[in-house]
Every structure is written in C-alpha cells, then in structure tokens.
Motif scaffolding. Structure first.
Motif, short mmCIF file in Angstrom:
data_model
loop_
_atom_site.label_atom_id
_atom_site.label_comp_id
_atom_site.label_asym_id
_atom_site.label_seq_id
_atom_site.Cartn_x
_atom_site.Cartn_y
_atom_site.Cartn_z
N ILE A 1 -76.09 -1.64 -41.12
CA ILE A 1 -74.69 -1.92 -40.79
C ILE A 1 -73.76 -1.01 -41.59
O ILE A 1 -72.84 -0.40 -41.05
CB ILE A 1 -74.38 -3.40 -41.08
CG1 ILE A 1 -75.15 -4.28 -40.10
CG2 ILE A 1 -72.90 -3.66 -40.97
CD1 ILE A 1 -74.99 -5.75 -40.34
N VAL A 2 -74.04 -0.90 -42.91
CA VAL A 2 -73.18 -0.08 -43.77
C VAL A 2 -73.22 1.38 -43.32
O VAL A 2 -72.17 2.04 -43.19
CB VAL A 2 -73.63 -0.19 -45.24
CG1 VAL A 2 -72.83 0.76 -46.10
CG2 VAL A 2 -73.45 -1.61 -45.74
N LEU A 3 -74.43 1.89 -43.03
CA LEU A 3 -74.54 3.29 -42.60
C LEU A 3 -73.79 3.50 -41.29
O LEU A 3 -73.10 4.51 -41.12
CB LEU A 3 -76.01 3.68 -42.45
CG LEU A 3 -76.75 3.97 -43.75
CD1 LEU A 3 -78.19 4.33 -43.47
CD2 LEU A 3 -76.06 5.11 -44.49
N ALA A 4 -73.92 2.54 -40.38
CA ALA A 4 -73.22 2.67 -39.10
C ALA A 4 -71.72 2.77 -39.33
O ALA A 4 -71.03 3.60 -38.72
CB ALA A 4 -73.55 1.48 -38.20
N PHE A 5 -71.22 1.95 -40.26
CA PHE A 5 -69.79 2.01 -40.60
C PHE A 5 -69.43 3.37 -41.15
O PHE A 5 -68.44 3.98 -40.76
CB PHE A 5 -69.47 0.98 -41.68
CG PHE A 5 -68.99 -0.32 -41.13
CD1 PHE A 5 -67.85 -0.39 -40.36
CD2 PHE A 5 -69.69 -1.48 -41.40
CE1 PHE A 5 -67.41 -1.59 -39.86
CE2 PHE A 5 -69.27 -2.68 -40.91
CZ PHE A 5 -68.13 -2.75 -40.13
N MET B 1 -72.99 -0.92 -34.99
CA MET B 1 -73.55 -1.86 -35.94
C MET B 1 -74.91 -2.39 -35.48
O MET B 1 -75.86 -2.45 -36.24
CB MET B 1 -72.59 -3.03 -36.10
CG MET B 1 -72.18 -3.27 -37.50
SD MET B 1 -70.92 -4.52 -37.55
CE MET B 1 -71.83 -5.99 -37.21
N PHE B 2 -74.94 -2.73 -34.19
CA PHE B 2 -76.19 -3.21 -33.61
C PHE B 2 -77.27 -2.16 -33.70
O PHE B 2 -78.41 -2.43 -34.09
CB PHE B 2 -76.00 -3.60 -32.14
CG PHE B 2 -75.69 -5.04 -31.96
CD1 PHE B 2 -76.59 -6.01 -32.37
CD2 PHE B 2 -74.51 -5.45 -31.38
CE1 PHE B 2 -76.31 -7.34 -32.21
CE2 PHE B 2 -74.22 -6.79 -31.22
CZ PHE B 2 -75.12 -7.74 -31.63
N LEU C 1 -80.61 -2.48 -35.81
CA LEU C 1 -81.87 -2.47 -35.07
C LEU C 1 -82.83 -1.45 -35.68
O LEU C 1 -84.01 -1.72 -35.90
CB LEU C 1 -81.58 -2.11 -33.61
CG LEU C 1 -82.55 -2.63 -32.57
CD1 LEU C 1 -82.60 -4.14 -32.62
CD2 LEU C 1 -82.11 -2.18 -31.19
N ILE C 2 -82.27 -0.25 -35.99
CA ILE C 2 -83.10 0.81 -36.57
C ILE C 2 -83.72 0.34 -37.89
O ILE C 2 -84.93 0.46 -38.12
CB ILE C 2 -82.28 2.09 -36.80
CG1 ILE C 2 -81.89 2.70 -35.45
CG2 ILE C 2 -83.05 3.10 -37.62
CD1 ILE C 2 -80.95 3.87 -35.55
#
Lengths: 299, 437
Positions: A46-50, A61-62, A66-67
């Motif tokens: 989630i943090v990396l996606a952000f 985020m999903f 998921l990854i």
C-alpha cells in the motif's frame, strides 16, 4: 438505531463475512498464520503504491497489496524449501516487509496521507462519512461498496472452483493425483486473502482483518463437520461479532474494531465450551452418559 | 556525543543481544511465532496494569504484560489440547483476540481522559528513540539475567530442543525446563516491546536466530552468533535512526536484522545459496563427465567381446554413437563435455573424413575404468545381495556410481570377492548394445 449505526454494522458484517468465508479455507489448510503474515505485508504494498502513484485511489492500492500478499506466500514457500522451518520463515518475511513499510511511511510521512494507527486499527467509525458519489449523488459509504464487491468476488471465485478448493483444503495429495493444479489454487487463495485483507484494511484495520480471517472460521469449525455449513456459519458468526462488537464499543466508548475482535473471541469461547458436537463441556457430559450406561449394563 | 543517543544505543544493543540469544532456542524449539503472540497478548496486560495502578511506572506495566502474555500461552495450550483446532489457528485466535481486547482497553483509557495515559501506545510501535537512563538500567539488569540463565541452563535447553525424550530418560525435569524457557521468552518479549513494539517483536527473536543457523551446525556457536547478530542489528538501527529526523529506530533494527539474514542466506559457507549452487553445479559437471567416460568405455568394450579393455588395442568410435545423433536431445551439452575431456587429455578426438572419431587416452581409460568399476560393483551387489534381476539394476547403479566413496568401493570389493567374482573389472551383467540415454 439510526442509519449511522446501521452503516457501520453492515460494513463490519461484510468485512467479517468475507474474511470469515476466506479464512475458513486458511484454517482447513493449516495456513491461518499466513493470513496474519499477509495482512502485515500488504502494508508495504500500500505504501509503495502511494509513493509511486502519489494517489490515494483504491486501484493502485489493491495492486500493490496483491503483489506483496502473493510475494509473502512465495517467499515463505521459498525459504521453507531452503530449509527454514515454516513458522520462522513466516516470521522473517512479514516482519521484514512490515518494518520496511513502517520506515517508508514515517520517512515520507509528509507525502503520504496514511496514518499508521489508522492502518493498523482502522477507523470504522468514519466509514459512514466517506461517501461514494455517482456523479453528484451519494450512493452510500465507500467502504460498504468496496467490501460488498470484494465479498462478491470471493463468492464467485470460490463458487466457480468449489470442488477444487474443497479437495485442495482437505487432501492436497489427492487433489494432485486428480490432476488439479494445487499450487495454482494455493496462490489463487493467497490472492483472495490479499484482496479481502486490503479491502478490510481500509475500513477496519489490520488487526480486525486478521481476527475476522481466523476467529469466526475456527468457531464455525467447532460447530459443524460440513464445509458448506462451515462457510455459512463463519459468515454468520462474523456478522454477529460485528454487531455485538459495535454495541460493546458504544457502551465502553472504545475502539470499534478492537471490540469486534473481542466479541469474536467471546463467541469462539462459547463454541469451545458448549458446541453440541465438539464443545469441551458437551463432550464431558457425553462421556459421563456413556459411563453411566456402562455401569447400568454391568449391574 | 549526545548522551541521549548513548542511552538509546546501549538499550538497543542490550535488547538485541538478549532476544537474539533466547530466540535461538525459541526457533529450535519450533516456537518461533510464539513471540509474536506473546507480544500481542501483552497489550491488555499493560492496559490493565495502568488501570489498576493509575501510574505509568515501567515495572507494574511489565508485570501486567507478562501475566497476560503467560495467560495467552496457556490459552493456546488449552485450545489445542481440548478441541480439534490446530496450533496455527490457536496462535492466530489468541493473538488477535487478546490484541483486540488490548486495543479496546487502550482506547477506553484514552477516551476516559485518565491523567497521563500518554505513552501507553508507545508499546505498540516501540519507543527505542526515547529510552532514558532509568529504562536502560532496567533493561541492562534484565538482559544480564537472561544471558546468565541461557549460559547456566544451556545443556538443559539443548536437550529440550533436540531430544526431549532422552532428557526425560536422564531424569531431567523437562516440563519445568520448558516452562523456564517459556518464562525467559516472555521476559525477552516484554523487554523488547519497548524498543520495537508489538508487531515487530517477532523479528527480534526469529531473524537473528534464523540467520545464525546458516553459519553453523553447532548450538553453542549458533546461540553466540544469534546474540551477536541481534546486538549488531540493535546498534545499526540506533545509529541509522540517529542520522535522520524521521527514521524510526524499531523498524530499522528489524531491517538491519533482515539484512544480516539476507547476507547469511546468500553467502553462508555451507548452507548459503552461493555455496549450494556451486556444489550443485560441481556435482552436475562431475556426473556428466563420468557418464560420458563410461559410455565411451562401454563402446570400446563392445569391440572386445566383453573380456575387458586393453589400452593398446583401442579402436576409435564414432563420436555420434556416444553423444547421440545430430537431433537427439542433450547432444549439445554432451558435446561440450566431450570437448572438455579432450582438452584435459582424457579423450582423443579425430576428424576422419566427415565424422568425428573418439577414443580414450591411457589416462582417460584409467578414469573411465574407475567409474565403470563402481557401476558394475553396484550392479553386482544388487543382483547378488538384493536379488534384483540383471535388467533392473542399470538405473540404480547410474544414480549411485558417482557417489560411492573409495571406502565403500573397497568394502564392496571384499564382499564380492567372497562370492568369487573374478577379475578386477567385471563384464556388464546386462547387454550393452543400446545407447542408454
């Protein structure tokens, strides 16, 4: 009870329902702690996606979650094969991901609108105010929709492969000999767990997500011997925990997700003691009855 | 140097060292994730202790944490013993439910506005960066006690981890020893909570121990290494977090430990990935060479009607008969092996017209003879001792011929001489006419 309470209870019930549903399979497969590990690792995703997208929308985020959910499962398995014992492999993997997630989160706190407390404990109390708009019309709380859709996906995927999941849960060896790709279904289950956890994350936080993955399923496992009924019961027990937890939290003026987990624990305790077939007390009573009958037969 | 930093540094190193040492036993006892459960189960204890005493004194909070942590462990035992629920699920139930209750109590305390509750939630994420002199004294005393206990009961814990039944047979009170180890783990966990917090405490116990396991097969070395890795991680975490304003100490300690683990995973001398890969490649190369040598030998042998091969009368063989026709699978790699053997002077390769002809050099014959002898010895052993049919033994011998040690070969020879099995190298027990691979 007004619409505010109702929105929270329904969201909680949806979280509990979808987690309980998926969690039942984790329990049967002996992977309960993988659920725990995944729910912690997805933080990094989630943090990396952000950080990469700079966006708080739900899709990246999903994907990130998921990854990292799948990566956790893969890493644990790889370490396992490399000679690290199962529990230790799980512990090493999820703490590493989680620690990295926390460091990134704190280091870039200015850029990430993500509160660590919020991620861990969630704040289901805010759910009714975070509305989803279709055009200009509010069509209900966002979390409610997300959870509803995820629950639907869980139901559809498990429904479509119900036979495969069933055999893989109870007898992976037999599943392999029937030509079922056990590894594929293992990772499909992992993907569903990641999906469900990250959806639950947003509204109720990591703790409640894990609690709902494990506790309702375990309760249901003590109440029945049929998989179908176990799935239904775990959804029911989860929903009951959500409603009971909300009432408890309003009464004590405490964290709602904590109270929901505590209620789920209380329900488990009830099943542990009084389940008609597997409860401690009912089994003790049954033993005594058998004993009496034995004595009367001897006389 | 900032005195505050010195407190943080020494606190982190002490915590890392003691939880590393005790973690080695936790991992070997297959209780890795128990630390995780204990850390979560400690939270309601901390809150209850605060509610009862109304003060944020460290000692009562730790006692509360230890009590509910211990209760949690007992609950896991009860659930697995009295119901059909398996251990992993029981761990999960206790972890989440206790933690849920803890969060509930924590928020209830916060909302009730009871005085100076601030700082209670530092137990969640650790407060290594705010360790002060008084905390470090408590930590130092406890860490010394932990390390002393590990040193004193080393033998007992060793028995517990590796052969509990044997310990019982020797008359050791294994139940009490197990309880002692549990108590030490509880102690390490509640101490570590202050530095790294609930979620990451598991790493303080597990990661240094798993990393240490890669470097040694001895328990004493493993415990020392694990303590060292733990201490190093504590130091690295404290130092790095002092470099920047927004770097949390606890997670950095865990990341340092993970770094040590990754290095061990890759570079450890015997169990590391690099060593394993090299060993695997070496074995594969050896097997490929020996197989090719044996194939050439057997082709030579066919022209000697099965009475042994003499080095001065070798006829050349078409290379294709050994490495396969031009389209056959594996030809390319076998060709490379043949070229390598030729380079080393074990195989002679000559181009006659369109075709390559090969034959063993005297040294090659010696090497091939060695392999073939091991192969045939094993075949004979299987046909005579295990009563297998001659046409069933080739594959088994294929698998083992590369790994028979000289010692074993000598024993096999003695055994077979008792059965009057003639010359030093025997003809094959089965026909050689078809190409094996």
């Amino acid at each position: 009870m007004d619409s505010y309470d109702l929105a929270i209870i329904v969201t909680g019930a949806l979280v509990a329902g979808s987690c309980g549903f998926i969690g039942s399979f984790l329990i049967l497969r002996g992977m309960a702690l993988l659920g725990d590990a995944i729910s912690h690792s997805v933080l990094l995703g989630i943090v990396l996606a952000f950080l990469i997208t700079g966006d708080t929308s739900i899709v990246p985020m999903f994907v990130g979650a998921l990854i990292f959910g799948l990566l956790t499962a893969v890493m644990v398995q790889a370490l396992n094969r490399g000679g690290v014992e199962g529990d230790a492999a799980t512990g090493v993997t999820f703490t590493a991901f989680f620690a990295l997630g926390v460091v990134l989160l704190t280091a870039f706190a200015g850029r990430v609108h993500l509160d660590l407390d919020h991620v861990l404990y969630g704040e289901i109390a805010y759910v009714p105010w975070d509305l989803l708009y279709l055009g200009d019309v509010a069509i209900g709380p966002k979390a409610l929709w997300t959870m509803g859709i995820v629950f639907l996906i869980d139901l559809l995927v498990v429904g479509a492969f119900s036979k495969e999941f069933k055999i893989c849960s109870f007898d992976p060896g037999m599943a392999a000999s029937l030509g079922i790709n056990v590894a594929l279904f293992h990772y499909l289950m992992t993907a569903l767990v990641s999906l469900t956890t990250v959806a639950a994350f947003e509204s109720v936080g990591a703790i409640l997500a894990v609690a709902m993955l494990i506790v309702p399923g375990a309760t249901a496992y003590l109440l029945t011997d049929s998989l179908g009924r176990m799935l239904g019961l775990s959804v029911a027990v989860g929903s009951l925990s959500a409603a009971g937890g909300y009432l408890l939290a309003t009464w004590l003026d405490s964290s709602i997700s904590g109270a929901m987990a505590a209620t789920a624990g209380a329900l488990f305790l009830l099943a542990f003691l009084f389940s008609p077939t597997h409860g401690v007390i009912s089994r003790a009573l049954a033993r005594r009855r058998v004993g009496h009958r034995g004595e009367s037969m001897l006389q | 140097m900032d005195p505050n930093f010195l407190w943080v540094l020494s606190g982190s190193v002490l915590l890392g060292t003691s939880s590393g040492a005790i973690g080695a036993f936790a991992v070997l006892r297959k209780r890795s994730l128990l630390g995780d459960v204990l850390a979560h189960a400690a939270l309601p204890g901390v809150c209850l202790a605060f509610m009862l005493t109304g003060a944020k004194e460290l000692f009562p909070l730790l006692v509360g944490a230890a009590l509910t942590g211990y209760l949690g462990v007992k609950c896991i035992d009860a659930i697995t013993r009295w119901s059909r629920i398996k251990e992993d699920t029981a761990l999960g139930i206790v972890l989440t439910v206790f933690f849920g209750i803890g969060v509930m109590l924590l928020t209830a305390i916060q909302h009730s506005g009871a005085g100076n509750q601030a700082g209670l939630d530092t137990f969640l994420f650790g407060q290594a960066a705010s360790l002060v002199g008084r905390d470090v004294v408590v930590i130092a005393v406890a860490a010394t006690m932990l390390l002393l206990a590990v040193a004193l009961f080393f033998k007992e814990f060793k028995l517990l981890c590796f052969d509990r039944g044997f310990g019982e047979g020797l008359g050791f009170p294994m139940r009490q020893i197990d309880n002692l180890l549990m108590a030490l783990i509880v102690m390490a966990v509640i101490l570590g909570l202050q530095a790294v917090g609930v979620v990451l405490m598991a790493a303080m116990l597990i990661t240094p121990a798993v990393a240490a396991r890669y470097w040694t097969e001895r328990l004493d070395v493993m415990v020392l290494l694990s303590a060292l890795f733990g201490g190093l991680s504590g130091m690295a975490g404290a130092v790095v977090s002092a470099l920047g304003p927004r770097l949390p100490t606890g997670p950095l300690i865990v990341l340092a430990a993970t770094g040590i683990f990754l290095i061990s995973l890759v570079a450890a001398p015997r169990r590391g990935l690099v060593a394993k890969t090299l060993r695997y490649l070496g074995t594969r190369r050896k097997v490929a060479r020996e197989n090719l040598l044996r194939d050439v030998y057997e082709q030579h042998e066919l022209s000697f009607d099965g009475t042994g091969v003499a080095s001065d009368a070798l006829q050349g063989i078409e290379l294709d008969r050994v490495i396969g026709e031009s389209s056959s699978p594996g030809r390319r790699s076998r060709l490379r092996v043949a070229q390598a053997l030729a380079k080393e002077g074990l195989l002679r390769l000559e181009l006659t017209g369109e075709t390559w002809i090969c034959s063993l050099t005297p040294r090659g014959l010696q090497a091939a003879w060695d392999v073939v002898r091991r192969h045939r010895l094993w075949e004979l052993y299987l046909t005579h001792k295990a009563d297998l049919k001659a046409d069933h033994v080739d594959r088994d011998a294929d698998d083992i011929e590369h790994f028979l040690t000289p010692d074993l070969v000598a024993r096999l020879e003695r055994l077979l001489e008792e059965h009057h099995q003639g010359p030093r190298i025997w003809p094959s027990v089965h026909p050689l006419d078809e190409l094996r691979r």
